[in-house]
Design an enzyme around this catalytic site. Structure first.
Site, PDB file in Angstrom:
ATOM      1  CG  ASP A  53       7.338  10.578   9.174  1.00  0.00           C
ATOM      2  OD1 ASP A  53       7.653  11.622   8.563  1.00  0.00           O
ATOM      3  OD2 ASP A  53       7.339   9.463   8.643  1.00  0.00           O
ATOM      4  N   GLY A  80       8.871   6.185   6.559  1.00  0.00           N
ATOM      5  CA  GLY A  80      10.097   6.187   7.329  1.00  0.00           C
ATOM      6  C   GLY A  80      10.217   5.034   8.301  1.00  0.00           C
ATOM      7  CG  PHE A  81       8.166   4.803  11.430  1.00  0.00           C
ATOM      8  CD1 PHE A  81       9.129   4.942  12.403  1.00  0.00           C
ATOM      9  CD2 PHE A  81       7.346   5.885  11.165  1.00  0.00           C
ATOM     10  CE1 PHE A  81       9.274   6.114  13.115  1.00  0.00           C
ATOM     11  CE2 PHE A  81       7.476   7.070  11.866  1.00  0.00           C
ATOM     12  CZ  PHE A  81       8.449   7.181  12.854  1.00  0.00           C
ATOM     13  N   GLY A  82       8.766   1.850   7.708  1.00  0.00           N
ATOM     14  CA  GLY A  82       8.643   0.552   7.064  1.00  0.00           C
ATOM     15  C   GLY A  82       7.536   0.526   6.026  1.00  0.00           C
ATOM     16  CB  VAL A  93       1.778  -0.064   4.820  1.00  0.00           C
ATOM     17  CG1 VAL A  93       0.409  -0.468   5.355  1.00  0.00           C
ATOM     18  CG2 VAL A  93       2.467   0.885   5.788  1.00  0.00           C
ATOM     19  CG  LEU A 129      -1.954  -1.117   1.307  1.00  0.00           C
ATOM     20  CD1 LEU A 129      -2.693  -1.051   2.633  1.00  0.00           C
ATOM     21  CD2 LEU A 129      -2.930  -1.042   0.148  1.00  0.00           C
ATOM     22  N   GLY A 130       2.060   1.152   0.519  1.00  0.00           N
ATOM     23  CA  GLY A 130       2.925   2.310   0.594  1.00  0.00           C
ATOM     24  C   GLY A 130       4.140   2.008   1.432  1.00  0.00           C
ATOM     25  CE  LYS A 165       3.391   1.928   9.348  1.00  0.00           C
ATOM     26  NZ  LYS A 165       4.128   2.440   8.191  1.00  0.00           N
TER      27      LYS A 165
END
Length: 834
Positions: free
Chosen positions: A613, A501-503, A505, A497-498, A519
């Site tokens: 973020d 910065g954190f990983g 999804v 899906l996208g 995620k």
């Protein structure tokens, strides 16, 4: 501004003319429970209500349910006055209203003797009055509340709701305040410090639909919604009331009007974290949670309960400090703080290191305890004798110290590691099981094999599994998934899906057919227990404008979070693509909803959560375009080095949204989120990325160009050309708020709660200074912003706080500089929009 129709004013302030007349000389007797003075529709009644077989109180109750909404009480404590079975409630011929005990002694008096009272009355709103011949009330229950407010009852300056040591009052700045012992203010609702000076006749009222509103006729020309019950607007037969409870919390309750006696449910609470109520566990008591329920205890085994039958009455030292014959030592309490609120002037605030905070208190004759707040500022609060209220929790970033006589004997830790005991127990159980079940092993194997062969692929087993999993999801608690389950749910993490910065999804479908977003977190180094603890903190945040956490996976080095799936994707798809767009009403509601969600994270939930973020990609939209902030709380899960050492290689964040102080090696504060939100707000108005540079913007960064155009009065140039109609006043407010949020100095940026008020039009907005130009640098393929005025930021760092090894949860509010021009008044001249 909120607009206010004349008929609504009349509805809110007019008392029903339908009332029951009680003549002078009337009497209620405790011995006759059939007696009462009831309103015309019998919804409210005044009677001598039994609370035990031999004790009675004079009370107005709502029926059904016998909910007490007023009682003849002691004015100092709010405690209802009790009479025996011979008690009477007398309306005397001289207009006095007396509550008498069986002995004939007066225990409560209305103070209305010989003041022209002609009769008594009680109406269908629950108001009991003693009027004169002209109908003017000499005394009324609405004007003399005890601990409860009912719909249509005004709460004005000077009135107080009391319950024991706790009270609710309204100040002239329009703020509702909860106080302990009349001195320690531990909660406030309203304008807080944003308004200086007195308002004309501020008042609060609970409406019948469950909305707590503030009324400011001379200031706003209308009303302001301040709080909502969880069932607001539901059902015409629901009776709601606001009560100051004995535990120090203010709550809205709902009860069904269909005859369900005792079915009273709290639907809103002022203090969401009960342990934050000052004095909840008494002097020297420590409040903590067990299974989400607040419980009280003592700091250590050097203390004992004052009353073993009531742990809320606090603790006392087994040996007083002044009687100590041996050495006095300092007991260290990890993850503990002694609550400190602004009016508590007895607390000394100093800036000390860990050891100094303990030793300074130990060597001081007036200090009995101290708290070091581990948020990077080094604040140490010294507690003097009087009243000390404690709070202990595994997520609290504070360490406290308490003076004790002799050797400190700590309590068992909050969460003990019982793995070794479990292993021993498991071994003994295993031996017993092996001995007992040896003869049956073959049979168990056959049955197990048969079950696997027959049911493994059947649809029924899947439905049964889904049914029980659905119970977990519906409970609201985060569900723990295995990595294999999430791998299957996402079809091998195939539908991305996208990525942020954190990983990354991925879209997934759980066994109960619930669609989710999974995620995969990167850079997580926490152990199993710490990760689950942080997940529990994230899952405890519930707000309309925050994405709900469904579950998690912590298996080996795999760390995944499972969120609700929102079909309208993220805000950036609507702002920066030509084929999709949003009208102005949707955009403004998204901006306001996002601000409310961030405000909840910063100022209202149990632990201050800094997002780190904020960007359009992390603002998701549901079916009706309600904004829901995602990825909140993830900064706490990341490698601490990513937050401590703000190097370009390891920086977490997104180009164009990072506050300049991030790159100045300053502690991360909530003002970083404010800066990011300001950039997003500007993008919502313009439909363009804030860091865009084009010939149209004269080669300037868009945010700087937008300010120069605004100064020229050319607001139309800033607004997205795809918008056909806009609310010009809202546009101006949004632009002004965005410029305040992106100020270089963190202290000049408003708190998010104030941002919400400015967007709503509750407060006027000053003209902001021009945002400072920034220079962009590139390292390792990652573009960051570096402020050109490094010396100013260095001055800020020196004057406010020292660098911290962890995020600093510092909330400092500084009023913005005054200007000669009121932008709210000139908004019409700035805009040529219709």
């Amino acid at each position: 501004m909120f607009k206010f129709a004349p008929f609504l004013l009349q509805f809110l302030f007019t008392i029903s003319s339908s009332s029951t007349i009680i003549p002078l000389g009337s009497t209620l007797r405790a011995s006759d429970q059939n007696q009462s003075w009831s309103s015309p529709n019998s919804t409210f009644s005044l009677s001598l209500l039994p609370i035990t077989p031999s004790s009675f109180v004079a009370a107005i109750t709502y029926s059904p349910g016998d909910v007490i909404v007023w009682s003849a009480s002691n004015n100092g404590t709010g405690v209802a006055v009790v009479v025996d079975s011979g008690g009477t409630f007398n309306l005397l011929p001289n207009g006095a209203l007396h509550l008498k005990n069986g002995s004939g002694s007066i225990v409560w008096d209305s103070g209305t003797a010989n003041r022209g009272v002609s009769h008594a009355s009680i109406d269908d709103s629950g108001n009991f009055q003693l009027p004169d011949n002209d109908g003017f009330p000499i005394w009324s229950s609405f004007e003399n509340p005890t601990d409860t407010l009912v719909p249509s009852q005004n709460f004005t300056v000077g009135k107080i709701l009391r319950s024991g040591s706790y009270s609710l009052s309204l100040d002239r700045s329009g703020n509702l305040n909860l106080k302990w012992n009349g001195t320690v203010e531990y909660w406030s609702l309203g304008f807080n410090s944003s308004i200086n000076g007195n308002l004309s006749s501020p008042r609060f009222m609970l409406r019948s639909n469950g909305i707590l509103v503030g009324l400011y006729p001379s200031f706003l020309g209308g009303m302001l919604n301040m709080a909502f019950s969880t069932d607001y607007g539901e059902g015409n037969d629901v009776f709601r009331f606001l009560r100051m409870d004995g535990d120090g919390n203010l709550r809205i309750y709902s009860t069904s009007g269909n005859g369900g006696a005792g079915n009273v449910t709290p639907t809103w609470a002022a203090v969401t974290d009960q342990c934050r109520v000052f004095g909840f566990c008494g002097d020297m008591g420590i409040c903590r949670y067990e299974d989400s329920n607040p419980v009280c205890g003592c700091p250590s085994q050097n203390f004992e309960l004052v009353d073993v039958n009531d742990d809320r009455k606090g603790c006392k030292r087994k040996v007083k400090i002044e009687d100590c014959l041996g050495d006095v030592t300092m007991l260290e309490l990890e993850h503990t703080e002694f609550l400190t609120y602004p009016p508590e002037v007895s607390d000394q605030l100093v800036t000390l290191a860990f050891v100094a905070c303990r030793m300074t208190c130990l060597q001081s004759g007036s200090c009995i305890a101290s708290t070091l707040v581990a948020d990077g500022r080094g604040f140490c609060y010294m507690k003097t004798p009087g009243f000390v209220s404690g709070y202990q929790g595994v997520v609290l970033p504070s360490t406290s110290f308490v003076k004790v006589c002799g050797q400190a004997v700590p309590n068992p830790p909050l969460y003990q590691d019982t793995s070794e005991k479990d292993n021993d127990l498991r071994f003994h159980v295993m031996v017993v099981v092996v001995v007992v079940l040896t003869a049956l092993l073959a049979l168990v194997a056959v049955v197990t094999s048969f079950w696997c062969w027959f049911y493994r692929g059947s649809e029924n087993s899947g439905h049964i599994s889904a049914k029980y999993e659905l119970v977990d999801y519906a409970s609201g608690a985060p569900v723990r998934f295995s990595y294999k389950e999430l791998q299957q749910s996402t079809k091998g993490f195939s539908e991305k899906l996208g990525e942020g910065g954190f990983g990354a999804v991925y879209k997934g479908t759980l066994a109960n057919r619930m669609v989710v977003a999974v995620k995969q977190l990167e850079g997580i180094e926490q152990g199993e227990r710490q990760f689950r603890m942080e997940v529990a903190t994230i899952s405890s945040t519930h707000h309309l404008n925050l994405v709900r956490l469904v579950g998690f996976c912590s298996e080996g080095r795999h760390r995944l979070l499972v969120y609700e799936f929102l079909r309208n994707s993220s805000l950036d798809k609507f702002l920066f693509t030509q084929n999709e767009s949003l009208n102005w009403e949707n955009r403004f509601n998204i901006a306001l909803g996002t601000a409310r969600g961030i405000t909840y994270l910063h100022e209202e939930c149990r632990d201050c959560t800094i997002h780190c973020d904020i960007k359009p990609e992390n603002i998701l939209l549901d079916e009706v375009h309600t904004a829901k902030v995602s990825d909140f709380g993830l900064a706490k899960l990341m490698n601490p080095k990513d937050q401590r050492y703000l190097s370009l290689a390891s920086m977490r964040g997104t180009r164009g949204y990072l506050a300049p102080e991030w790159l100045a090696n300053l502690p991360i504060t909530s003002k970083c989120d404010v800066y990011s939100y300001g950039m997003v707000l500007l993008e919502i108005v313009s439909g363009r990325r804030n860091f865009e540079v084009s010939p149209e913007t004269d080669g300037k960064k868009f945010s700087l160009w937008a300010y120069s155009e605004f100064e020229k009065g050319n607001v139309e140039a800033i607004v997205d050309k795809r918008l056909e109609e806009v609310n010009s006043e809202q546009v101006v407010r949004a632009i002004l708020v965005s410029f305040w949020c992106i100020q270089e100095q963190p202290l000049q940026r408003p708190m998010m709660g104030k941002v919400v008020q400015m967007l709503e039009g509750v407060i006027d907005i000053e003209r902001p200074p021009a945002p400072k130009p920034v220079a962009e640098v590139t390292s390792g393929g990652t573009t960051m912003t570096l402020n050109s005025n490094a010396s100013a930021l260095s001055t800020y760092a020196t004057s406010t706080t020292a660098p911290s090894s962890s995020p600093s949860f510092m909330n400092i509010e500084v009023s913005p500089p005054r200007s000669n021009m009121d932008t709210t008044k000139e908004s019409s001249s700035l805009l040529g929009l219709k």
